[in-house]
Motif scaffolding. Structure first.
Motif, PDB file in Angstrom:
ATOM      1  N   GLY A   1       0.810  -1.212   0.000  1.00 29.71           N
ATOM      2  CA  GLY A   1       0.000   0.000   0.000  1.00 29.71           C
ATOM      3  C   GLY A   1       0.841   1.259   0.000  1.00 29.71           C
ATOM      4  N   LYS A   2       1.923   1.253   0.773  1.00 28.33           N
ATOM      5  CA  LYS A   2       2.837   2.403   0.780  1.00 28.33           C
ATOM      6  C   LYS A   2       3.411   2.631  -0.603  1.00 28.33           C
ATOM      7  CE  LYS A   2       5.862   2.349   4.207  1.00 28.33           C
ATOM      8  NZ  LYS A   2       6.743   1.835   5.285  1.00 28.33           N
ATOM      9  N   GLN A   3       3.821   1.562  -1.262  1.00 28.87           N
ATOM     10  CA  GLN A   3       4.402   1.689  -2.601  1.00 28.87           C
ATOM     11  C   GLN A   3       3.367   2.160  -3.609  1.00 28.87           C
ATOM     12  OE1 GLN A   3       7.760   1.367  -3.474  1.00 28.87           O
ATOM     13  NE2 GLN A   3       6.903   2.412  -5.249  1.00 28.87           N
ATOM     14  N   LYS A   4       2.159   1.607  -3.534  1.00 29.59           N
ATOM     15  CA  LYS A   4       1.087   1.990  -4.459  1.00 29.59           C
ATOM     16  C   LYS A   4       0.729   3.468  -4.289  1.00 29.59           C
ATOM     17  CE  LYS A   4      -1.350  -0.676  -6.440  1.00 29.59           C
ATOM     18  NZ  LYS A   4      -1.404  -1.267  -7.779  1.00 29.59           N
ATOM     19  N   ALA A   5       0.592   3.923  -3.051  1.00 28.94           N
ATOM     20  CA  ALA A   5       0.273   5.330  -2.792  1.00 28.94           C
ATOM     21  C   ALA A   5       1.394   6.237  -3.287  1.00 28.94           C
ATOM     22  CB  ALA A   5       0.021   5.549  -1.302  1.00 28.94           C
ATOM     23  N   ALA A   6       2.640   5.834  -3.038  1.00 28.42           N
ATOM     24  CA  ALA A   6       3.788   6.626  -3.504  1.00 28.42           C
ATOM     25  C   ALA A   6       3.815   6.690  -5.028  1.00 28.42           C
ATOM     26  CB  ALA A   6       5.086   6.042  -2.955  1.00 28.42           C
ATOM     27  N   ASP A   7       3.493   5.583  -5.687  1.00 23.65           N
ATOM     28  CA  ASP A   7       3.467   5.566  -7.160  1.00 23.65           C
ATOM     29  C   ASP A   7       2.408   6.527  -7.694  1.00 23.65           C
ATOM     30  OD1 ASP A   7       5.481   3.650  -7.127  1.00 23.65           O
ATOM     31  OD2 ASP A   7       4.125   1.975  -7.590  1.00 23.65           O
ATOM     32  N   TYR A   8       1.219   6.524  -7.086  1.00 21.82           N
ATOM     33  CA  TYR A   8       0.165   7.455  -7.509  1.00 21.82           C
ATOM     34  C   TYR A   8       0.593   8.910  -7.291  1.00 21.82           C
ATOM     35  CZ  TYR A   8      -3.494   3.942  -8.211  1.00 21.82           C
ATOM     36  OH  TYR A   8      -4.245   2.901  -8.675  1.00 21.82           O
ATOM     37  N   ALA A   9       1.163   9.191  -6.134  1.00 13.67           N
ATOM     38  CA  ALA A   9       1.601  10.553  -5.833  1.00 13.67           C
ATOM     39  C   ALA A   9       2.699  10.993  -6.798  1.00 13.67           C
ATOM     40  CB  ALA A   9       2.088  10.649  -4.391  1.00 13.67           C
ATOM     41  N   GLN A  10       3.639  10.092  -7.087  1.00 10.12           N
ATOM     42  CA  GLN A  10       4.728  10.402  -8.023  1.00 10.12           C
ATOM     43  C   GLN A  10       4.164  10.735  -9.405  1.00 10.12           C
ATOM     44  OE1 GLN A  10       8.117  10.847  -7.931  1.00 10.12           O
ATOM     45  NE2 GLN A  10       7.882  11.332 -10.088  1.00 10.12           N
ATOM     46  N   ALA A  11       3.230   9.924  -9.883  1.00 10.66           N
ATOM     47  CA  ALA A  11       2.643  10.165 -11.206  1.00 10.66           C
ATOM     48  C   ALA A  11       1.915  11.509 -11.237  1.00 10.66           C
ATOM     49  CB  ALA A  11       1.691   9.030 -11.566  1.00 10.66           C
ATOM     50  N   TYR A  12       1.197  11.831 -10.181  1.00 10.68           N
ATOM     51  CA  TYR A  12       0.484  13.104 -10.117  1.00 10.68           C
ATOM     52  C   TYR A  12       1.455  14.280 -10.126  1.00 10.68           C
ATOM     53  CZ  TYR A  12      -2.175  17.051  -8.456  1.00 10.68           C
ATOM     54  OH  TYR A  12      -2.722  18.308  -8.344  1.00 10.68           O
ATOM     55  N   LEU A  13       2.473  14.223  -9.275  1.00 10.75           N
ATOM     56  CA  LEU A  13       3.429  15.326  -9.207  1.00 10.75           C
ATOM     57  C   LEU A  13       4.196  15.491 -10.513  1.00 10.75           C
ATOM     58  CD1 LEU A  13       4.800  14.894  -5.591  1.00 10.75           C
ATOM     59  CD2 LEU A  13       3.247  16.660  -6.425  1.00 10.75           C
ATOM     60  N   LYS A  14       4.480  14.386 -11.178  1.00 10.47           N
ATOM     61  CA  LYS A  14       5.193  14.450 -12.464  1.00 10.47           C
ATOM     62  C   LYS A  14       4.319  15.152 -13.508  1.00 10.47           C
ATOM     63  CE  LYS A  14       8.818  13.265 -14.842  1.00 10.47           C
ATOM     64  NZ  LYS A  14      10.077  13.934 -14.586  1.00 10.47           N
ATOM     65  N   SER A  15       3.027  14.809 -13.556  1.00 13.78           N
ATOM     66  CA  SER A  15       2.158  15.417 -14.567  1.00 13.78           C
ATOM     67  C   SER A  15       1.757  16.848 -14.197  1.00 13.78           C
ATOM     68  CB  SER A  15       0.914  14.556 -14.790  1.00 13.78           C
ATOM     69  OG  SER A  15       0.074  14.588 -13.669  1.00 13.78           O
ATOM     70  N   ALA A  16       1.524  17.116 -12.911  1.00 11.01           N
ATOM     71  CA  ALA A  16       1.057  18.440 -12.498  1.00 11.01           C
ATOM     72  C   ALA A  16       2.176  19.470 -12.424  1.00 11.01           C
ATOM     73  CB  ALA A  16       0.354  18.349 -11.142  1.00 11.01           C
ATOM     74  N   LEU A  17       3.355  19.039 -11.949  1.00 13.95           N
ATOM     75  CA  LEU A  17       4.442  19.993 -11.690  1.00 13.95           C
ATOM     76  C   LEU A  17       5.759  19.641 -12.368  1.00 13.95           C
ATOM     77  CD1 LEU A  17       3.942  20.355  -7.832  1.00 13.95           C
ATOM     78  CD2 LEU A  17       3.136  21.920  -9.595  1.00 13.95           C
ATOM     79  N   ASN A  18       5.788  18.491 -13.031  1.00 14.40           N
ATOM     80  CA  ASN A  18       7.023  17.977 -13.620  1.00 14.40           C
ATOM     81  C   ASN A  18       8.137  17.915 -12.564  1.00 14.40           C
ATOM     82  OD1 ASN A  18       8.507  16.819 -15.679  1.00 14.40           O
ATOM     83  ND2 ASN A  18       9.390  18.794 -16.288  1.00 14.40           N
ATOM     84  N   THR A  19       7.777  17.365 -11.406  1.00 14.95           N
ATOM     85  CA  THR A  19       8.730  17.246 -10.308  1.00 14.95           C
ATOM     86  C   THR A  19       8.666  15.833  -9.732  1.00 14.95           C
ATOM     87  OG1 THR A  19       9.538  18.303  -8.294  1.00 14.95           O
ATOM     88  CG2 THR A  19       7.178  18.023  -8.471  1.00 14.95           C
TER      89      THR A  19
END
Length: 84
Positions: free
Chosen positions: A53-71
């Motif tokens: 669950g920690k990994q899945k949540a981190a993956d979702y957050a990473q994808a969001y930050l990459k698309s929203a802020l390119n970070t």
């Protein structure tokens, strides 16, 4: 009812996310909440265990930050559920 779990908070580039991995009445689930937008980016999704669950949540957050802020997602500090 929450049996056990962990959460982490990310504030970067004006975004504020909360990541959760928890074991509750529905089983073990992962989710990501956008505090600023007051909406779930990733509603509860079933996983095998808290670590997955920690990994899945981190993956979702990473994808969001990459698309929203390119970070990238900064390092996470996981806390026990119900702690501040």
């Amino acid at each position: 009812m929450l049996d056990e779990g962990v959460w982490a908070e990310v504030e970067v580039g004006g975004e504020h996310l909360r990541l959760f991995s928890e074991h509750n009445a529905q089983g073990v689930q992962a989710s990501v909440y956008n505090v600023k937008a007051k909406r779930w980016l990733a509603p509860s999704e079933a996983v095998d265990d808290i670590e997955e669950g920690k990994q899945k949540a981190a993956d979702y957050a990473q994808a969001y930050l990459k698309s929203a802020l390119n970070t990238e997602l900064p390092p996470l500090t996981w806390k026990k559920a119900r702690s501040q």
